[in-house]
Design a protein around this motif. Sequence first.
Motif, short mmCIF file in Angstrom:
data_model
loop_
_atom_site.label_atom_id
_atom_site.label_comp_id
_atom_site.label_asym_id
_atom_site.label_seq_id
_atom_site.Cartn_x
_atom_site.Cartn_y
_atom_site.Cartn_z
N THR A 169 -8.67 -2.43 9.99
CA THR A 169 -9.64 -2.03 8.97
C THR A 169 -10.93 -1.53 9.62
OG1 THR A 169 -8.76 -3.60 7.35
CG2 THR A 169 -11.04 -2.86 7.04
N ASN A 170 -11.43 -2.25 10.61
CA ASN A 170 -12.65 -1.82 11.28
C ASN A 170 -12.46 -0.53 12.05
OD1 ASN A 170 -14.83 -3.97 10.91
ND2 ASN A 170 -13.07 -5.23 11.47
N ILE A 171 -11.32 -0.39 12.71
CA ILE A 171 -11.04 0.85 13.44
C ILE A 171 -11.06 2.04 12.48
CG2 ILE A 171 -9.23 2.13 14.65
CD1 ILE A 171 -8.43 -0.55 15.96
N ARG B 95 -5.44 -1.07 -9.98
CA ARG B 95 -5.86 -2.04 -8.97
C ARG B 95 -6.88 -1.39 -8.02
NH1 ARG B 95 -3.46 -1.24 -4.31
NH2 ARG B 95 -3.88 -3.36 -3.66
N ARG B 96 -7.59 -2.23 -7.29
CA ARG B 96 -8.58 -1.73 -6.34
C ARG B 96 -7.89 -1.26 -5.06
NH1 ARG B 96 -12.80 -6.85 -6.76
NH2 ARG B 96 -13.30 -6.61 -8.98
N VAL B 97 -8.42 -0.21 -4.46
CA VAL B 97 -7.92 0.25 -3.18
C VAL B 97 -8.83 -0.27 -2.08
CG1 VAL B 97 -6.83 2.32 -4.16
CG2 VAL B 97 -9.23 2.42 -3.40
N ASP B 98 -8.42 -0.05 -0.82
CA ASP B 98 -9.21 -0.56 0.31
C ASP B 98 -10.32 0.38 0.74
OD1 ASP B 98 -7.83 -2.96 0.52
OD2 ASP B 98 -6.31 -2.12 1.83
N GLY B 99 -10.22 1.64 0.36
CA GLY B 99 -11.27 2.60 0.72
C GLY B 99 -11.15 3.85 -0.12
N ALA B 100 -12.31 4.49 -0.34
CA ALA B 100 -12.33 5.72 -1.13
C ALA B 100 -13.35 6.68 -0.51
CB ALA B 100 -12.70 5.42 -2.58
N PHE B 101 -13.01 7.97 -0.53
CA PHE B 101 -13.91 8.98 0.01
C PHE B 101 -14.14 10.05 -1.05
CE2 PHE B 101 -15.18 12.73 2.33
CZ PHE B 101 -15.94 12.24 3.38
N PRO B 102 -15.39 10.32 -1.43
CA PRO B 102 -16.58 9.62 -0.95
C PRO B 102 -16.90 8.34 -1.73
CG PRO B 102 -17.23 11.42 -2.36
CD PRO B 102 -15.73 11.49 -2.28
N ALA B 103 -16.29 8.16 -2.91
CA ALA B 103 -16.63 7.00 -3.73
C ALA B 103 -15.43 6.63 -4.60
CB ALA B 103 -17.84 7.29 -4.60
N ALA B 104 -15.51 5.46 -5.23
CA ALA B 104 -14.42 5.00 -6.08
C ALA B 104 -14.36 5.76 -7.40
CB ALA B 104 -14.55 3.51 -6.35
N ALA C 198 -9.96 11.21 -1.75
CA ALA C 198 -8.97 10.48 -0.96
C ALA C 198 -9.18 8.98 -1.14
CB ALA C 198 -9.07 10.85 0.51
N VAL C 199 -8.06 8.25 -1.19
CA VAL C 199 -8.11 6.79 -1.21
C VAL C 199 -7.10 6.28 -0.19
CG1 VAL C 199 -8.84 6.62 -3.62
CG2 VAL C 199 -6.40 6.67 -3.08
N TRP C 200 -7.32 5.04 0.28
CA TRP C 200 -6.39 4.51 1.27
C TRP C 200 -6.20 3.01 1.11
CZ3 TRP C 200 -11.11 6.71 2.39
CH2 TRP C 200 -12.10 5.88 2.94
N GLU C 201 -5.05 2.56 1.62
CA GLU C 201 -4.70 1.15 1.67
C GLU C 201 -4.44 0.77 3.12
OE1 GLU C 201 -3.96 -1.50 -0.78
OE2 GLU C 201 -5.46 -0.22 -1.72
N ILE C 202 -4.84 -0.43 3.52
CA ILE C 202 -4.64 -0.92 4.88
C ILE C 202 -3.88 -2.24 4.82
CG2 ILE C 202 -5.74 -1.66 7.02
CD1 ILE C 202 -8.16 0.10 6.25
#
Length: 292
Positions: A129-131, A167-176, A181-185
Motif C-alpha cells: 500500500t505504501n509503495i 463498497r469503498r475502494v482503497d484509492g481513487a484518482f483524483p478523488a472518490a 481511476a480506482v484501485w484495490e490492494i
Amino acid sequence: MKPDPRFLNQPKHFWANVRSISQHSGYTNRNTKQIKVHDLPTIVKALGQIGLGTGHVVDPNGKPTTLGEALTAYFAYRADVLNTFVEPRLMDAKQAAEAFARVQKTTKPKLPVTMNKQKGKKKKPAYLTNIVNWLIDDNCGGVQFDYDPRKLTTFTQGGMPLRTLARRVDGAFPAAVNPIAVWEIKEYYHTTTFGSRVADGVYETLLDGMELEELRTAERVECKHYLMVDAYYTWWDCGRSYLCRIIDMLNMGYVDEVLFGTEVLDRIPSITKDWAASLRASRSGSKSCRFS
C-alpha cells in the motif's frame, strides 16, 4: 498485467465454461504447485462428468469447435502467465520490506506511513500500500489524490449522484467523487492461512468491476479499475486457485490491469503519468487521452 486481447471480448457463456471446467477438474496441481492446463480431452471429460453436453466444444469427428479452440487456448494462456510471470513477481514479507525501504528512500514521501490492520508482532507498515501510494504521489505531477477514501465512490451528473458503488475502494484518482481511476490492494504478508477474508477480497473486486461495467455500458462513463496483490505464501502457496479467478476476472473486463508484487515498481509510475495527463486534458476541455 493487462488482459489478453484474444479473450477480452469473449461472450458470457465462454466464462461459464471456464468456471465449470475449472471447478470440476481443478485449478492447480498440488504436487508441483503449478497451474493446470486443461486440454481438449480434459474439457470433454469434465463436461461429460458434470452431466453437460460437449457438442459446443467438439464436433462429431472429435475436432474442436471454435469455442473448443478458444477454451484450450485460454487454459494454456492462464497457466503460462501464472506459472512464468506471476509466481516470480510475488514477494514475501522480507522482500516487500526491502522494496518498501528502497521506494521510501528514492521518493522521500510526503504521505504518512500506512500500517496494516494486524496486531502485536505482526503489526507492520502495509508495504505494498505504501509503495503504491508513494509512487503515485511521486509521479502525478502534484495532483492531489485520495489514497485512503473513507467514503463510497460516487459518479455524478448535473450535480446529482448518477451511480454510487456499493463498497469503498482503497484509492481513487483524483478523488472518490468522479474518479478517473480506482484501485484495490490485497496484501497479506503476515497471514498463515488462506482465510475467507482473503477470498472475499477477490469477490469484492469482482463486484466493483461489475458495477463499473454497468456504469460504462449504461451511462458511457469511464473509470479505470486496478487491482494490486502480493504475498507469496498467501497467494501462491495457499491461493493459486484464486489467482486463476483473478486472471479470469481480468480477461472478463472487470479489471483493467492487475499488478502482481514487484510489477507495481515498474507500472505504477507509467500508469500514474497517464492518469495525470488525462486529468489535465479533461480539465482543459480537450479530449481525454487513452490510458496505456
